[in-house]
Design an enzyme around this catalytic site. Structure first.
Site, PDB file in Angstrom:
ATOM      1  CB  SER A 264       3.760   3.432   0.445  1.00 16.74           C
ATOM      2  OG  SER A 264       2.487   2.536   0.520  1.00 16.74           O
TER       3      SER A 264
ATOM      4  CE  LYS B  46      -0.458   4.645   0.277  1.00 11.23           C
ATOM      5  NZ  LYS B  46       0.177   3.410   0.336  1.00 11.23           N
TER       6      LYS B  46
ATOM      7  CB  SER C  40       1.865   0.054   2.976  1.00  8.00           C
ATOM      8  OG  SER C  40       3.357   0.045   1.302  1.00  8.00           O
TER       9      SER C  40
HETATM   10  N1  GLN Z   1       7.149  -2.083   1.792  1.00  9.84           N
HETATM   11  C1  GLN Z   1       6.030  -2.827   0.941  1.00  9.84           C
HETATM   12  C2  GLN Z   1       6.962  -2.582  -0.602  1.00  9.84           C
HETATM   13  O1  GLN Z   1       7.843  -2.171  -0.811  1.00  9.84           O
HETATM   14  C3  GLN Z   1       5.150  -2.750   0.187  1.00  9.84           C
HETATM   15  C4  GLN Z   1       4.095  -1.418  -0.098  1.00  9.84           C
HETATM   16  C5  GLN Z   1       2.987  -1.915   0.286  1.00  9.84           C
HETATM   17  O2  GLN Z   1       2.286  -2.441   0.405  1.00  9.84           O
HETATM   18  N2  GLN Z   1       1.891  -0.243  -0.984  1.00  9.84           N
HETATM   19  O3  GLN Z   1       7.026  -3.015  -1.849  1.00  9.84           O
END
Ligand code: GLN
Length: 482
Positions: free
Chosen positions: A158, A83, A182
């Site tokens: 994400s 990532k 995420s």
């Molecule tokens: N969807 C969550 C957010 O937008 C988690 C994102 C993540 O785990 N990086 O913060």
């Protein structure tokens, strides 16, 4: 040597054995994967940068070992991808943001360095929501990622690129980051395995910070065993991250085969309430039934503060983000706006042009929550509720060894469906954010499909530093299901 379909079904052990037995070379395999990326990725969009030179050098190193008949390291020649929130020396690292469009880091993230030290071949860097803020990968400043299982749908986020790359056979395993779900949520949406370890289990050195007390690095793979193998590779104390824990790392792979009979699986009614899609509920309940058939005791538990998890998470996460993102001032990193006449204009214009909508929204929310006069009402309050949420888990884990739940309330939604409704997007994190607030490990394992053939994920949560038991239950379930 291998057809596209074979590439897509290779496992970590399969790769290592084939290279050991000289059925193919690591170099040829890397090229096969680049060919697969060339075929598949134009429609999916998982990759932001390919690191062909670095991959070729690593593969050549592995081939040399194999030629000399030397023993190969555990991930020898395994094509992986990372990532784009983990820094890689000399390989562009963007965090999905325009503000880091041309950023060439001077060092490697520890997790990446450990993967390569174990023989993995890094193919490239994977698309994600900007600074890992999002649940659909539509917040990438570059382009969205499409779900390989249904290209009209999001892969989750994400770490959408990390999940999609594994699902489309463009990498055998990948690394992602999980601040509020995420890793687990995109794994669930794309039908692969995704694991978030205990806070402190894996070093965050070289992970571009979103919310430091919630950020975790973890693996994606097609099977639980491979996720265990990658976790074993990246886990353990790192002097470069003071929050990485000095707790011995068990042999997660060896632990997988221990029986699960007699283990207690907790089921919390708070995770099966309103908003849960009926097909997701049915699939998760069937998975829990399967665990009962394997000899696990299914025990009801209560996590009474769950209803406060989303607001708590979005206050803590945005507060930390607003502080972490203050470093992007156009001076030291990446993008600098042209034409500013004063220093403060330069800051303002660089941040305005470099950050996307969601990142700006969070910086504003977090700055507000931390400001004098509101700090006690929001940030301090959220920290107190965070403690209550953690105690809920402590209490539950007195009675059970793991907790089983859905990973997400619904299967993958359509591209565009929630982009204009941030609140709806935030609510989709309901079952995942609590593990980050409490710092406990969680894994998402495929447990079925809905009537449209969209994957559904079973989430298992474990005690702090007890990834081994959680993995064991996940593995037993996976074996029983297949
Ligand atoms: N969807 C969550 C957010 O937008 C988690 C994102 C993540 O785990 N990086 O913060």
């Amino acid at each position: 040597m291998t057809a596209a379909t074979e590439v897509a079904s290779l496992t970590i052990d399969g790769v290592r054995n084939a290279i050991t037995e000289r059925r193919f070379t690591a170099s040829a395999l890397a090229e096969e994967f680049y060919a697969q990326i060339k075929r598949e990725d134009p429609e999916i969009g998982a990759f932001l940068t390919l690191s062909k030179e670095r991959a070729a050098a690593k593969a050549a190193e592995i081939d040399k070992l194999a030629d000399a008949g030397k023993p190969l390291p555990p991930l020898a020649g395994v094509p992986v991808a990372i990532k784009d929130v983990m820094v890689t020396r000399g390989v562009r690292t963007t965090a999905g943001s325009k503000i880091l469009e041309n950023f060439l880091p001077p060092y490697d993230c520890t997790a990446v360095a450990r993967m390569e030290a174990a023989g993995a071949v890094m193919l490239g860097k994977l698309n994600c929501d900007e600074f890992a803020m999002g649940s659909s990968t539509e917040n990438s400043a570059y382009h969205p990622v499409r779900n390989p299982r249904d290209k009209s749908r999001v892969p989750g986020g994400s770490s959408g690129g990390s999940a999609a790359a594994v699902a489309a056979g463009m990498a055998v395993a990948t690394l992602g980051s999980d601040t509020g779900g995420s890793i687990r949520q995109p794994a669930s949406f794309c039908g692969v395995v995704g694991l978030k370890p205990t806070y402190g289990r894996v070093s965050r050195y070289g992970l571009i910070a979103f919310a430091s007390s919630l950020d975790h690095i973890g693996p994606f793979a097609r099977t639980v065993k491979e996720a265990a193998l990658v976790l074993r590779t990246i886990a353990g104390r790192d002097p470069m991250d003071s929050t990485s824990a000095d707790v011995p790392v068990p042999d997660y792979v060896a632990e997988l085969e221990k029986p699960v009979k007699g283990l207690r699986v907790g089921v919390a009614k708070e995770y099966f309430g309103a908003g849960l899609d009926p097909e997701v509920r049915a699939a998760v309940e069937a998975a829990i039934q399967k665990l009962a058939e394997l000899g696990c005791a299914v025990v009801p538990v209560s996590l009474p503060h769950t209803e406060y998890a989303i607001p708590t998470y979005y206050i803590v996460a945005t507060a930390e983000a607003s502080s972490n993102l203050a470093r992007y001032d156009g001076v030291r990193y990446g993008f600098r706006a042209r034409g500013a006449r004063t220093l403060s204009d330069m800051y303002r214009l660089s941040r305005d042009g470099g950050f996307g909508m969601e990142v700006k929204r969070r910086i504003m929310l977090g700055t507000y929550a931390l400001s004098a006069g509101y700090y006690d009402a929001y940030y301090l309050k959220a920290q107190k509720v965070r403690t209550l949420l953690t105690r809920d888990f402590d209490e539950a884990f007195r009675k059970v060894d793991v907790i089983a739940a859905p990973t997400c309330p619904t299967p993958a939604f359509r591209l565009g469906e929630k982009v204009n409704d941030p609140l709806a997007m935030y609510l989709a994190d309901i079952y995942t954010v609590t593990a980050n607030l409490a710092g406990i490990p969680g894994i998402s394992v495929p447990c079925g499909e809905n009537h449209e053939k969209l994957p559904i994920g079973l989430q298992l949560l474990g005690r702090h530093f007890d990834e081994a038991t959680m993995l064991r239950v996940a593995h037993a379930y996976e074996q029983a299901r297949n």
